[in-house]
Enzyme design. Sequence first.
Site, PDB file in Angstrom:
ATOM      1  N   SER A  54     -87.524  36.382 -35.409  1.00  0.00           N
ATOM      2  CA  SER A  54     -87.654  36.977 -34.059  1.00  0.00           C
ATOM      3  C   SER A  54     -88.691  36.285 -33.091  1.00  0.00           C
ATOM      4  O   SER A  54     -88.609  36.202 -31.905  1.00  0.00           O
ATOM      5  CB  SER A  54     -87.809  38.440 -34.096  1.00  0.00           C
ATOM      6  OG  SER A  54     -89.455  38.696 -34.536  1.00  0.00           O
ATOM      7  N   ASP A  92     -89.770  35.308 -42.922  1.00  0.00           N
ATOM      8  CA  ASP A  92     -88.216  35.301 -42.816  1.00  0.00           C
ATOM      9  C   ASP A  92     -88.074  33.652 -43.346  1.00  0.00           C
ATOM     10  O   ASP A  92     -88.636  32.691 -42.637  1.00  0.00           O
ATOM     11  CB  ASP A  92     -87.690  35.302 -41.475  1.00  0.00           C
ATOM     12  CG  ASP A  92     -87.182  36.853 -41.221  1.00  0.00           C
ATOM     13  OD1 ASP A  92     -86.815  37.344 -42.036  1.00  0.00           O
ATOM     14  OD2 ASP A  92     -87.417  37.261 -40.324  1.00  0.00           O
ATOM     15  N   GLU A 191     -81.767  47.746 -40.778  1.00  0.00           N
ATOM     16  CA  GLU A 191     -81.922  47.530 -39.142  1.00  0.00           C
ATOM     17  C   GLU A 191     -80.808  48.218 -38.586  1.00  0.00           C
ATOM     18  O   GLU A 191     -79.580  48.082 -38.922  1.00  0.00           O
ATOM     19  CB  GLU A 191     -82.065  46.051 -38.670  1.00  0.00           C
ATOM     20  CG  GLU A 191     -82.141  45.890 -37.373  1.00  0.00           C
ATOM     21  CD  GLU A 191     -82.682  44.627 -36.908  1.00  0.00           C
ATOM     22  OE1 GLU A 191     -82.916  43.811 -37.646  1.00  0.00           O
ATOM     23  OE2 GLU A 191     -82.665  44.401 -35.714  1.00  0.00           O
TER      24      GLU A 191
HETATM   25  O1  KIV Z   1     -87.235  38.873 -37.272  1.00  0.00           O
HETATM   26  C1  KIV Z   1     -87.751  40.143 -37.099  1.00  0.00           C
HETATM   27  O2  KIV Z   1     -88.505  40.212 -36.143  1.00  0.00           O
HETATM   28  C2  KIV Z   1     -87.067  41.225 -38.101  1.00  0.00           C
HETATM   29  C3  KIV Z   1     -87.492  42.523 -37.889  1.00  0.00           C
HETATM   30  C4  KIV Z   1     -86.832  42.998 -36.650  1.00  0.00           C
HETATM   31  C5  KIV Z   1     -87.129  43.295 -38.997  1.00  0.00           C
HETATM   32  O3  KIV Z   1     -86.446  40.564 -38.967  1.00  0.00           O
END
Ligand code: KIV
Length: 273
Positions: A54, A92, A191
């Site tokens: 994100s 991520d 989510e």
């Molecule tokens: O990238 C992110 O912020 C996420 C969250 C929404 C869990 O994957």
Amino acid sequence: MSTQKSSEIKRVTTHQLQEMKNRGEKISMLTAYDFSMARILDAAEVDVLLVGDSASNVMAGHETTLPITLDQIIYHASSVVRAINRAFVVVDIPFGYYQGNSSEALRSAIRIMKESGAHGIKVEGGVEIKESVLRILSAGVPVMGHLGLTPQSIYKFGTYTVRAREEEEAKKLIEDAICLQECGCFAIVLEKIPSKLAREVAEKLSIPVIGIGAGPHVDGQVLVAHDMLGITQDFNPRFLRRYADLNKVMHDAVEHYIKDVKSGDFPQDSESY
Ligand code: KIV
């Protein structure tokens, strides 16, 4: 806020997160993309910091999470890792760096761990990425899964609406969650799915289940820090609780500064050399 010296602070581990689930203690998780924010969140004793893709939206202003690169997420992650004394840091793997095959997935995970010093990685998807998950785990890298609304697949779904309302999609989500647990994931994020389904998954799985828009009956909650602090303004889903209006605080402070500069009130002699 902790007053302990950093040498005395016990770092959060996957083992502790599991123990928290076992004794029914909820897990707190927030996103962080930079040193200064991570410092504040870690000092407040958040359990898990997610260097989420994100960052593509929040830091770079992209419409989706798809454009962020592996180099960019490693840059964000290493800034976060330098700031923390306690939190478990998960990163991520961005879109396009693990879906191809399991060797690519392992290479990406290793680059993140080696170059940022993070403690684990997160990937979106279930059975279809099983091989990659197993390969990453076999290298000793803790893996967090992510099911339900998976923003890296936004063009497949077409909208950001609630997922798995239909029985077939709910059944697939449960199968995926069990598959990720059996692979050896230490936790999963759910989510934007119905609360009842999230509860069923959290009860079925022995590993921690962290929700975002998945209701209260899970083992922990995650939010994007910039959203819950009210820095971002345009994103207003039902699941988002705003704990501050930092956008207004920052806007007012900047207006005040400009006024003082224009009027000559800043700086004073006491603020000069
Ligand atoms: O990238 C992110 O912020 C996420 C969250 C929404 C869990 O994957």
